[in-house]
Design a protein around this motif. Structure first.
Motif, PDB file in Angstrom:
ATOM      1  N   UNK A 190      56.603 -16.024   6.897  1.00 17.44           N
ATOM      2  CA  UNK A 190      57.913 -16.287   7.698  1.00 17.44           C
ATOM      3  C   UNK A 190      57.881 -17.814   7.551  1.00 17.44           C
ATOM      4  N   UNK A 191      59.477 -18.240   7.330  1.00 18.07           N
ATOM      5  CA  UNK A 191      59.556 -19.659   7.020  1.00 18.07           C
ATOM      6  C   UNK A 191      61.092 -19.696   7.440  1.00 18.07           C
ATOM      7  N   UNK A 192      61.446 -20.920   7.595  1.00 21.64           N
ATOM      8  CA  UNK A 192      62.637 -21.600   8.224  1.00 21.64           C
ATOM      9  C   UNK A 192      63.203 -22.866   7.049  1.00 21.64           C
ATOM     10  N   UNK A 193      64.390 -22.999   6.896  1.00 21.21           N
ATOM     11  CA  UNK A 193      64.890 -23.962   6.394  1.00 21.21           C
ATOM     12  C   UNK A 193      65.992 -24.369   7.354  1.00 21.21           C
ATOM     13  N   UNK A 194      65.881 -25.599   7.491  1.00 23.80           N
ATOM     14  CA  UNK A 194      66.821 -26.175   8.656  1.00 23.80           C
ATOM     15  C   UNK A 194      67.475 -27.507   8.293  1.00 23.80           C
ATOM     16  N   UNK A 204      59.404 -25.318   8.121  1.00 31.17           N
ATOM     17  CA  UNK A 204      58.178 -24.707   8.827  1.00 31.17           C
ATOM     18  C   UNK A 204      57.888 -23.470   8.214  1.00 31.17           C
ATOM     19  N   UNK A 205      56.451 -23.154   7.940  1.00 34.71           N
ATOM     20  CA  UNK A 205      56.193 -21.769   7.222  1.00 34.71           C
ATOM     21  C   UNK A 205      54.697 -21.247   7.549  1.00 34.71           C
ATOM     22  N   UNK A 206      54.549 -19.970   7.876  1.00 29.18           N
ATOM     23  CA  UNK A 206      53.436 -19.354   8.473  1.00 29.18           C
ATOM     24  C   UNK A 206      53.103 -18.298   7.390  1.00 29.18           C
ATOM     25  N   UNK A 207      52.020 -18.223   7.013  1.00 27.61           N
ATOM     26  CA  UNK A 207      51.503 -17.156   6.184  1.00 27.61           C
ATOM     27  C   UNK A 207      50.072 -16.421   6.701  1.00 27.61           C
ATOM     28  N   UNK A 208      50.013 -15.093   6.784  1.00 25.96           N
ATOM     29  CA  UNK A 208      48.819 -14.441   7.038  1.00 25.96           C
ATOM     30  C   UNK A 208      48.592 -13.243   6.006  1.00 25.96           C
ATOM     31  N   UNK A 209      47.528 -13.311   5.160  1.00 25.98           N
ATOM     32  CA  UNK A 209      47.333 -12.375   4.018  1.00 25.98           C
ATOM     33  C   UNK A 209      45.984 -11.945   4.109  1.00 25.98           C
ATOM     34  N   UNK A 210      45.701 -10.851   3.506  1.00 27.17           N
ATOM     35  CA  UNK A 210      44.445 -10.215   3.374  1.00 27.17           C
ATOM     36  C   UNK A 210      44.117  -9.424   2.112  1.00 27.17           C
ATOM     37  N   UNK A 211      43.157  -9.609   1.334  1.00 25.69           N
ATOM     38  CA  UNK A 211      42.783  -8.879  -0.071  1.00 25.69           C
ATOM     39  C   UNK A 211      41.350  -8.311   0.150  1.00 25.69           C
ATOM     40  N   UNK A 212      41.496  -7.059  -0.098  1.00 21.34           N
ATOM     41  CA  UNK A 212      40.387  -6.157  -0.233  1.00 21.34           C
ATOM     42  C   UNK A 212      40.011  -5.568  -1.611  1.00 21.34           C
ATOM     43  N   UNK A 242      29.029  -6.396  -8.754  1.00 18.92           N
ATOM     44  CA  UNK A 242      30.420  -5.769  -8.282  1.00 18.92           C
ATOM     45  C   UNK A 242      30.062  -5.634  -6.757  1.00 18.92           C
ATOM     46  N   UNK A 243      30.888  -6.779  -6.305  1.00 17.23           N
ATOM     47  CA  UNK A 243      30.813  -6.909  -4.524  1.00 17.23           C
ATOM     48  C   UNK A 243      32.156  -6.253  -4.157  1.00 17.23           C
ATOM     49  N   UNK A 244      32.174  -5.927  -2.753  1.00 20.07           N
ATOM     50  CA  UNK A 244      33.340  -5.641  -2.161  1.00 20.07           C
ATOM     51  C   UNK A 244      33.756  -7.031  -1.715  1.00 20.07           C
ATOM     52  N   UNK A 245      34.914  -7.581  -1.829  1.00 17.95           N
ATOM     53  CA  UNK A 245      35.291  -8.850  -1.531  1.00 17.95           C
ATOM     54  C   UNK A 245      36.403  -8.630  -0.658  1.00 17.95           C
ATOM     55  N   UNK A 246      36.248  -9.083   0.708  1.00 19.47           N
ATOM     56  CA  UNK A 246      37.259  -9.086   1.785  1.00 19.47           C
ATOM     57  C   UNK A 246      37.411 -10.538   2.256  1.00 19.47           C
ATOM     58  N   UNK A 247      38.699 -10.708   1.746  1.00 15.93           N
ATOM     59  CA  UNK A 247      39.161 -12.160   1.866  1.00 15.93           C
ATOM     60  C   UNK A 247      40.554 -12.053   2.863  1.00 15.93           C
ATOM     61  N   UNK A 248      40.361 -13.041   3.921  1.00 17.81           N
ATOM     62  CA  UNK A 248      41.511 -12.884   4.810  1.00 17.81           C
ATOM     63  C   UNK A 248      41.668 -14.496   5.045  1.00 17.81           C
ATOM     64  N   UNK A 249      43.347 -14.852   4.781  1.00 19.21           N
ATOM     65  CA  UNK A 249      43.763 -16.200   4.792  1.00 19.21           C
ATOM     66  C   UNK A 249      44.745 -16.346   5.793  1.00 19.21           C
ATOM     67  N   UNK A 250      44.847 -17.418   6.593  1.00 22.77           N
ATOM     68  CA  UNK A 250      45.838 -17.643   7.445  1.00 22.77           C
ATOM     69  C   UNK A 250      46.185 -19.203   7.243  1.00 22.77           C
ATOM     70  N   UNK A 251      47.568 -19.597   7.093  1.00 21.39           N
ATOM     71  CA  UNK A 251      47.842 -20.849   6.830  1.00 21.39           C
ATOM     72  C   UNK A 251      49.335 -21.215   7.422  1.00 21.39           C
ATOM     73  N   UNK A 252      49.541 -22.359   7.874  1.00 18.20           N
ATOM     74  CA  UNK A 252      50.771 -22.750   8.644  1.00 18.20           C
ATOM     75  C   UNK A 252      50.826 -24.188   8.270  1.00 18.20           C
TER      76      UNK A 252
END
Length: 391
Positions: A190-194, A204-212, A242-252
């Motif tokens: 989500x983001x907003x241009x004002x 402002x910008x908020x991002x939540x992502x996950x890669x598995x 070869x690992x199972x890579x579980x990456x979660x990222x949150x940014x604001x």
């Protein structure tokens, strides 16, 4: 589209001092932080903006890695009819870019809103003849986006995507992984241009992502061999595991865009992020006592950049960014017993970039001075033998 909505979008684009078409190179030249910029480079992260950029052809030469260019792509945005009744179609072809081979998009603009849909397909195969192992990942991405006009100078973007993946891993000709996952990898943005006035915008910008997914890993977070002290040099897995890579990222974060006049733009942003990465379930069954690893990283990134049109055919750009981070790393055995843990801090170095754009009629070419120049161009410019030496 209504006259009010058209006027609002035009005012916003003029406020942000943005050309109708730009590239990832332009964003890199100004210090990165593309989520805070209104730019055609954002379309694949924000599908709801596709209808803003019709009738474009875009070529990306990628970045140099060792002796080859990676991440090359060719894309086209095509209006489906002159009256904009049926929207805009997008197609992208990729070369040597993980997780991407083909991308299809569609966007539609109506009154105060725009909507976009996205489809992506990729197939990646990595083989190692030394130990008769191979890894294959098939990935299908689905995404959607919405842009909504809240006021003549205020727009908001929403985007979501998810991936259907299938991983197959074989070791010594024995298949040890055959895993299907539905929407375990996803992204919400989500983001907003004002516009605060005639020459200032807040973003402002908020991002939540996950890669598995499965990834071959040979070193831990800070570059130390993941198997140090466990195996002798003869027994250590030469090419990682070869690992199972579980990456979660949150940014604001918050971006600020300043337009002194139509030929100049300055951008600044601050972003807080938290990344949780877990390496577990090694697929290579020949080493059952391999370490697992958890990494938690908290970072604060500051960016500053800008561009100025100095001639009718030439734009110059520059940027700098600094990231301050702390990472907590823990390694443990298969039974859960801890092996080691420590805290690491990022260097205090500041990164910088320079670039320029050339404008000839409807043609724009963007260039960036950085390492990783495609086709060994960096070594050519600096008269050095390295593949991508520039700075």
């Amino acid at each position: 589209m209504s006259r009010r909505a058209t006027a609002g979008l035009t005012a916003l684009l003029l406020l942000l001092a943005l050309p109708a078409a730009a590239t990832p190179t332009r964003v890199l030249s100004m210090g990165g932080g593309g989520d805070y910029l209104e730019d055609v480079d954002n379309v694949r992260r924000w599908p709801g903006t596709l209808a803003t950029y019709p009738d474009l052809l875009l070529l990306d030469l990628g970045r140099q890695q060792v002796s080859t260019a990676r991440g090359q792509s060719l894309g086209a945005h095509l209006s489906l009819d002159a009256a904009d009744r049926f929207g805009v179609a997008g197609i992208w072809l990729y070369d040597d870019q993980p997780g991407r081979d083909l991308g299809l998009m569609w966007g539609l603009k109506r009154e105060r809103w725009q909507v976009g849909l996205q489809y992506g397909y990729a197939n990646r195969v990595v083989a190692n003849g030394v130990n008769s192992s191979w890894f294959e990942e098939t990935r299908v991405d689905l995404g959607a986006g919405l842009r909504w006009e809240l006021a003549p100078r205020t727009w908001t973007d929403l985007a979501c995507d998810g991936a259907f993946t299938r991983d197959s891993v074989a070791f010594d000709l024995v298949q040890v992984v055959n895993d299907d996952r539905d929407l375990d990898s996803f992204g919400l943005r989500w983001r907003l241009f004002h516009g605060l006035g005639d020459n200032l915008a807040l973003v402002p910008c908020v991002v939540w992502e996950r890669e598995l997914n499965y990834e071959r890993v040979g070193a831990e977070w800070f570059g130390r061999p993941l198997f140090g002290g466990i195996y002798s040099d003869e027994d250590a897995p030469a090419n990682g595991v070869q690992y199972l890579d579980d990456t979660s990222a949150f940014s604001g974060g918050m971006g600020l865009l300043l337009l002194p006049d139509p030929d100049r733009m300055l951008q600044a942003s601050v972003t807080w992020s938290r990344v949780e990465r877990r390496l577990s379930d090694p697929a290579d069954g020949d080493h059952p006592d391999l370490l697992r690893q958890d990494v938690s990283t908290t970072a604060l990134t500051l960016r500053l950049g800008g561009e100025a049109r100095v001639l009718h055919w030439l734009t110059v750009r520059g940027g700098a960014w600094k990231t301050m981070s702390v990472s907590d790393v823990g390694s443990y055995w298969d039974n859960g017993d801890p092996w080691t843990s420590y805290r690491g801090f990022s260097d205090d170095d500041m990164d910088a970039s320079l670039g320029f754009g050339v404008h000839v009629g409807d043609f724009d070419a963007d260039f960036a001075l950085a390492d990783g120049a495609p086709f060994e161009l960096g070594g050519l410019l600096t008269n050095r033998a390295g593949h991508s030496d520039l700075w």
